[in-house]
Write a protein that holds these residues in place. Structure first.
Motif, short mmCIF file in Angstrom:
data_model
loop_
_atom_site.label_atom_id
_atom_site.label_comp_id
_atom_site.label_asym_id
_atom_site.label_seq_id
_atom_site.Cartn_x
_atom_site.Cartn_y
_atom_site.Cartn_z
N GLY A 167 -76.15 72.02 -20.31
CA GLY A 167 -75.07 71.19 -20.83
C GLY A 167 -74.67 71.47 -22.25
O GLY A 167 -73.54 71.16 -22.65
N LEU A 168 -75.59 72.07 -23.04
CA LEU A 168 -75.29 72.35 -24.44
C LEU A 168 -75.12 73.83 -24.72
O LEU A 168 -74.44 74.21 -25.69
CB LEU A 168 -76.39 71.78 -25.34
CG LEU A 168 -76.59 70.26 -25.27
CD1 LEU A 168 -77.76 69.85 -26.16
CD2 LEU A 168 -75.32 69.52 -25.69
N GLY A 169 -75.75 74.69 -23.93
CA GLY A 169 -75.63 76.13 -24.14
C GLY A 169 -76.39 76.62 -25.37
O GLY A 169 -76.15 77.73 -25.83
N THR A 209 -70.81 63.62 -21.66
CA THR A 209 -71.12 62.26 -21.21
C THR A 209 -72.18 62.25 -20.12
O THR A 209 -73.10 61.43 -20.13
CB THR A 209 -69.84 61.58 -20.70
OG1 THR A 209 -68.86 61.58 -21.74
CG2 THR A 209 -70.12 60.14 -20.28
N TRP A 210 -72.06 63.18 -19.17
CA TRP A 210 -73.05 63.21 -18.08
C TRP A 210 -74.44 63.53 -18.59
O TRP A 210 -75.44 63.00 -18.09
CB TRP A 210 -72.63 64.21 -17.00
CG TRP A 210 -72.56 65.65 -17.44
CD1 TRP A 210 -71.47 66.34 -17.83
CD2 TRP A 210 -73.66 66.59 -17.52
NE1 TRP A 210 -71.79 67.63 -18.17
CE2 TRP A 210 -73.13 67.82 -17.98
CE3 TRP A 210 -75.02 66.52 -17.24
CZ2 TRP A 210 -73.91 68.96 -18.17
CZ3 TRP A 210 -75.80 67.64 -17.43
CH2 TRP A 210 -75.26 68.84 -17.89
N LEU A 211 -74.54 64.38 -19.61
CA LEU A 211 -75.84 64.74 -20.18
C LEU A 211 -76.41 63.58 -20.97
O LEU A 211 -77.63 63.32 -20.94
CB LEU A 211 -75.71 65.98 -21.06
CG LEU A 211 -76.99 66.51 -21.70
CD1 LEU A 211 -78.05 66.82 -20.64
CD2 LEU A 211 -76.70 67.75 -22.53
N GLN A 212 -75.56 62.85 -21.68
CA GLN A 212 -76.00 61.67 -22.43
C GLN A 212 -76.63 60.65 -21.49
O GLN A 212 -77.62 60.00 -21.83
CB GLN A 212 -74.81 61.06 -23.17
CG GLN A 212 -75.14 59.80 -23.95
CD GLN A 212 -75.99 60.05 -25.19
OE1 GLN A 212 -76.43 61.17 -25.44
NE2 GLN A 212 -76.25 59.00 -25.94
N ASP A 314 -68.72 69.18 -20.68
CA ASP A 314 -68.12 68.17 -19.80
C ASP A 314 -67.63 68.79 -18.49
O ASP A 314 -67.69 68.15 -17.44
CB ASP A 314 -66.93 67.49 -20.50
CG ASP A 314 -67.36 66.27 -21.32
OD1 ASP A 314 -68.50 65.80 -21.14
OD2 ASP A 314 -66.55 65.81 -22.15
N VAL A 315 -67.16 70.03 -18.54
CA VAL A 315 -66.58 70.64 -17.35
C VAL A 315 -67.66 71.06 -16.35
O VAL A 315 -67.36 71.52 -15.26
CB VAL A 315 -65.70 71.85 -17.71
CG1 VAL A 315 -64.56 71.44 -18.62
CG2 VAL A 315 -66.52 72.98 -18.34
N LEU A 316 -68.94 70.91 -16.72
CA LEU A 316 -70.04 71.32 -15.84
C LEU A 316 -70.62 70.14 -15.07
O LEU A 316 -71.60 70.30 -14.34
CB LEU A 316 -71.15 72.00 -16.64
CG LEU A 316 -70.72 73.20 -17.50
CD1 LEU A 316 -71.93 73.75 -18.24
CD2 LEU A 316 -70.09 74.28 -16.64
#
Length: 321
Positions: A167-169, A209-212, A314-316
């Motif tokens: 999610g962060l790369g 958002t999904w990772l948070q 976010d696009v992932l």
């Protein structure tokens, strides 16, 4: 002007391009100049027949297959400039196949021409492989304890580690070093992370958002209020090590049926850059997100947080559902 040198006698083509991919090739050819089209046709046919002669399916070719092919051209006496053009053709056609949905990843995208047999390629995971790994790791988060399904510390930690990488790369060293105190928000209230990047340079990245959501579940499940976000063991003051993170990735890849050469943190980092780019995230946003050493000079720390754009990760989100 491109020219086509004589073909090596050992691999003279004897058949035309695979008909399943003819439409994609025709679309590609329509974008080329009249002088370039014969070059592309000839070199793609050349690769196609070579692959078939070795029972390599065109749509399932691996990076190592392309490396082997380029190396054979070199041994046939071709100069770097010549087999460099061949590689460009192969890479361009496979890019067209990706765009047309016939394959998930371009096997030639990371291959580079070299003057020796040890030509290197850098592994990158496809979307399908990412989905498989995420599916496996999500199953690690809970386990049966006395007949009840409860959060499992080590499984949940390793799952979050892989989700953070995706999610962060960021680099694995930056991921395992995250402290809860590094979690912050931008001036407009979006989640963000303060990072000490390679070379000791301070920076900040947006958190999808999904990772948070996953981070909050993890902290709540194990009451993590301060210290390492990814502790070595419960209540530990020390973070997990890079080797622990690598071991988690290797385990996930093995269980997901992903080749072991793709089971590395940097393969996930490259997948992040590749997939977000394919999904429309600008190069500038991706450069900032992964904190590349050659990106623009880091602004003052508070300005970096204020200036953060929408997190590319976010696009992932659909890959982890």
């Amino acid at each position: 002007m491109l020219t086509v040198p004589p073909l090596p006698t050992s691999i003279v083509p004897s058949a035309l391009t695979d008909p399943r991919i003819a439409d994609a090739i025709m679309i590609l050819l329509s974008s080329l100049s009249a002088r370039s089209r014969p070059v592309y046709i000839r070199y793609w046919t050349w690769w196609s027949v070579w692959a078939r002669s070795r029972s390599i399916p065109i749509l399932a070719a691996r990076p190592r297959d392309v490396v082997l092919y380029i190396e054979e051209l070199r041994k046939e006496g071709y100069k770097r400039a010549s087999y460099g053009v061949v590689l460009t053709v192969i890479r361009s056609v496979y890019r067209a196949l990706v765009v047309n949905g016939l394959i998930d990843a371009n096997p030639a995208i990371q291959v580079r021409p070299a003057g020796r047999a040890t030509t290197q390629w850098t592994p990158v995971l496809s979307e399908a492989q990412i989905r498989a790994i995420v599916r496996v790791t999500k199953g690690w988060r809970t386990a049966l304890f006395h007949g009840q399904l409860r959060p499992h510390f080590y499984g949940a930690r390793d799952c979050l580690t892989i989700l953070l990488l995706l999610g962060l790369g960021l680099r694995v060293s930056e991921i395992v070093a995250i402290r809860i105190e590094d979690l912050t928000t931008t001036v407009d209230g979006r989640p963000a992370l303060k990072v000490l990047a390679k070379g000791g340079k301070p920076g900040a990245v947006s958190i999808p958002t999904w990772l948070q959501t996953h981070i909050q579940w993890w902290r709540s499940a194990f009451d993590l209020q301060s210290g390492p976000l990814l502790p070595r063991y419960p209540k530990a003051g020390a973070p997990m090590t890079k080797d622990m993170a690598r071991a988690a990735i290797k385990r996930a890849a093995e269980e997901a049926g992903v080749p072991k050469e793709l089971a590395t943190p940097h393969a996930i980092r490259r997948a992040y850059v590749t997939i977000t780019g394919q999904r429309g995230v600008s190069l500038e946003d991706r450069q900032h997100a992964v904190l590349h050493s050659r990106s623009s000079t880091t602004a003052k720390y508070d300005k970096a947080i204020k200036g953060l754009g929408k997190p590319p990760g976010d696009v992932l989100e659909d890959l982890v559902k």
